[in-house]
Design an enzyme around this catalytic site. Structure first.
Site, short mmCIF file in Angstrom:
data_model
loop_
_atom_site.label_atom_id
_atom_site.label_comp_id
_atom_site.label_asym_id
_atom_site.label_seq_id
_atom_site.Cartn_x
_atom_site.Cartn_y
_atom_site.Cartn_z
CD GLN A 158 -1.31 -0.30 3.66
OE1 GLN A 158 -2.03 -1.30 3.58
NE2 GLN A 158 -1.36 0.53 4.69
CG ASP A 305 -0.50 -4.22 -12.97
OD1 ASP A 305 -1.59 -4.51 -13.50
OD2 ASP A 305 -0.32 -4.23 -11.75
#
Length: 520
Positions: A158, A305
């Protein structure tokens, strides 16, 4: 004695249960037996559902197709719940499957897409623990301020916004503390379960998914590797002034913590954001296509990605130019020279609708007799459109629906293809589908400019390769001349398309018609 022992065991179990329940640092999901049990149970239920629900229905009937869709949906929901519960590697693999829009049944891709927004968050204590272990200091010693709420949470890490003691605003990417230890066990578990399922359903060919996870996860879990990738792609594409890649602060980066320049903007699929901020949607789509054509065909080093959370857009307040911000550089595919050349030739053949060369280069890339299906998978177009030329007409709603329904109808053949093609192709297919999803959201899919950019990059790549293999000055000059002429042809055609679509072009066409009318 036995009764005493039983009472003691019961008290111990109860005390252990209370301790585990009350301990904030222990989560039942982190215990191997819980994770394995959940994965085995989910796999068993999904397998049983497929075995029994379709058994008594005539194959190919309307009822069969309806029931199959229902089983797909139920199974996808169960798989999503498993990924959310086991987290980490499971979410990562689920996200990969959710990105394969035109390769898997829609029930799966639609259901698993939500995993991008349902990733777990580490607690403040866990974040402090990782930073303390890796950087040897407390958060308050390193940062003037550190936002508790992450900017974004993903399957492996994160990101938090923070301000260093010297006043620099940074983004701090922190790995979830348990992912590293669980990942190898999770991959082994997936491999065993997929092998068992394949014994029951011989057409089930998903071992490629485990092989990709085995290869890529260790790289994605090394944030120093991610930092190197970011610097390499920034240098490689430095000629594109619209591209921004966050700078890495190496002095405060480790394998589990990555400090980088803070950048913000709207997601690349947010058309409303672009319109509000005066950003040209077509320009963004065109520039994104340029970036990826350059990465794939010319350099063979591909950011794999590009989901909307990793590609941001922002208008520069000084120059007024729109910037594309490329984030999350953990997953890259390096293409071998031979693969890259075959891939260039295949796309040139697809754009020119040269079916003989489409067949030739598809076979060279492992498609075999399934080359028509491979061409459709690569372009996300129907075989009829591939034969006519994929640049001749935009994708209609009915064609898009046909492609999506074919993903379900030809699933065994698709999984066989994915198992046979070179491993380098797998991430490219995922990348293609993610980019198509962005184009669909921006309503710029299959635009002529995207094919022209691809053609330019293919011509440059093939010419550079041919020159490197030639020892004759005359031959190298000949290759360069052919390359220049081919690029000029594309430029002239692009100018023609621009004139055709512009007001000036309409005036010129009207004038020529008038002159033609007066002449005759």
């Amino acid at each position: 004695m036995a009764l005493r022992a039983l009472k003691f065991a019961s008290l111990t179990a109860a005390a252990s249960g209370i301790y585990l329940y009350g301990n904030k640092f222990l989560d039942p999901n982190d215990f191997g037996v819980v994770r394995v049990g959940r994965a085995v149970a989910t796999t068993a239920v999904i397998t049983y559902d497929y075995l029994t629900s379709l058994r008594s229905v005539p194959y190919g009937s309307e009822e069969y197709e309806f029931l199959k869709s229902q089983v797909h949906l139920r199974s996808a929901e169960r798989l999503r719940e498993l990924c959310c519960s086991n987290r980490g590697t499971f979410i990562k693999v689920g996200q990969h499957l959710g990105a394969l829009d035109y390769l898997l049944p829609e029930e799966y891709t639609r259901t698993l897409k939500v995993l991008h927004s349902q990733a777990p968050q580490s607690t403040r204590q866990e974040i402090e623990q990782v930073i303390r272990e890796d950087l040897g200091k407390e958060i308050k010693e390193l940062f003037m301020s550190f936002e508790d709420t992450p900017l974004g949470a993903a399957s492996l890490a994160q990101v938090h916004k923070a301000v260093l003691q010297d006043g620099r605003t940074v983004a701090v990417k922190i790995q979830h503390p348990k992912v590293q230890s669980q990942s190898s066990k999770d991959i082994l578990l997936m491999e065993v379960l997929l092998l068992v399922v394949k014994q029951i359903f011989p057409d089930f060919e998903f071992m490629w998914l485990v092989e990709e996870a085995k290869k890529n996860l260790p790289l994605e879990l090394d944030f120093l590797n991610e930092g190197r990738n970011a610097e390499r792609v920034a240098h490689m594409l430095k000629n594109f002034d619209f591209l921004k890649v966050p700078r890495i602060y190496w002095e405060l980066s480790t394998r589990r913590v990555l400090l980088m320049e803070f950048m913000e903007g709207g997601q690349v699929n947010d058309r409303a954001y672009m319109e509000r901020n005066g950003i040209n949607v077509n320009e963004i789509s065109r520039n994104l296509g340029k970036l990826y054509s350059e990465m794939i065909f010319v350099n063979g080093f591909v950011h794999c990605d590009p989901h909307p959370g990793n590609v941001l857009v922002k208008k520069c307040p000084v120059s007024g130019k729109a910037h594309i911000i490329l984030l999350d550089h953990g997953l890259y595919q390096v293409l071998s020279e031979s693969f890259r050349m075959d891939y260039c030739h295949l796309w040139q053949a697809l754009i020119k609708a040269d079916m003989k060369r489409v067949q030739k280069y598809s076979r060279r890339l492992g498609a075999g007799d399934l080359y028509p299906l491979f061409a459709c998978m690569l372009t996300a177009r129907s075989w009829e459109s591939v034969n006519k030329g994929i640049d001749q007409s935009p994708v209609s709603a009915s064609e898009d629906m046909e492609i999506r329904s074919n993903a379900a109808a030809y699933l065994p053949q698709i999984t066989q293809l994915l198992n046979n093609v070179p491993r380098q192709m797998l991430l490219l297919l995922k990348t293609n589908d993610l980019l198509r999803g962005i184009e669909s959201a921006l309503h710029t899919r299959a635009s002529a400019s995207s094919f022209l950019n691809m053609s330019r990059c293919c011509i440059r790549a093939v010419s550079t390769y041919q020159r490197s293999k030639s020892h004759s000055f005359y031959r190298r000059a000949q290759i360069s001349l052919t390359e220049t002429l081919s690029l000029w042809q594309i430029n002239l055609y692009e100018l023609f398309l621009w004139l055709k679509g512009s007001q000036l072009g309409n005036w010129v066409i009207a004038l020529l018609r008038r002159l033609h009318h007066f002449t005759y």
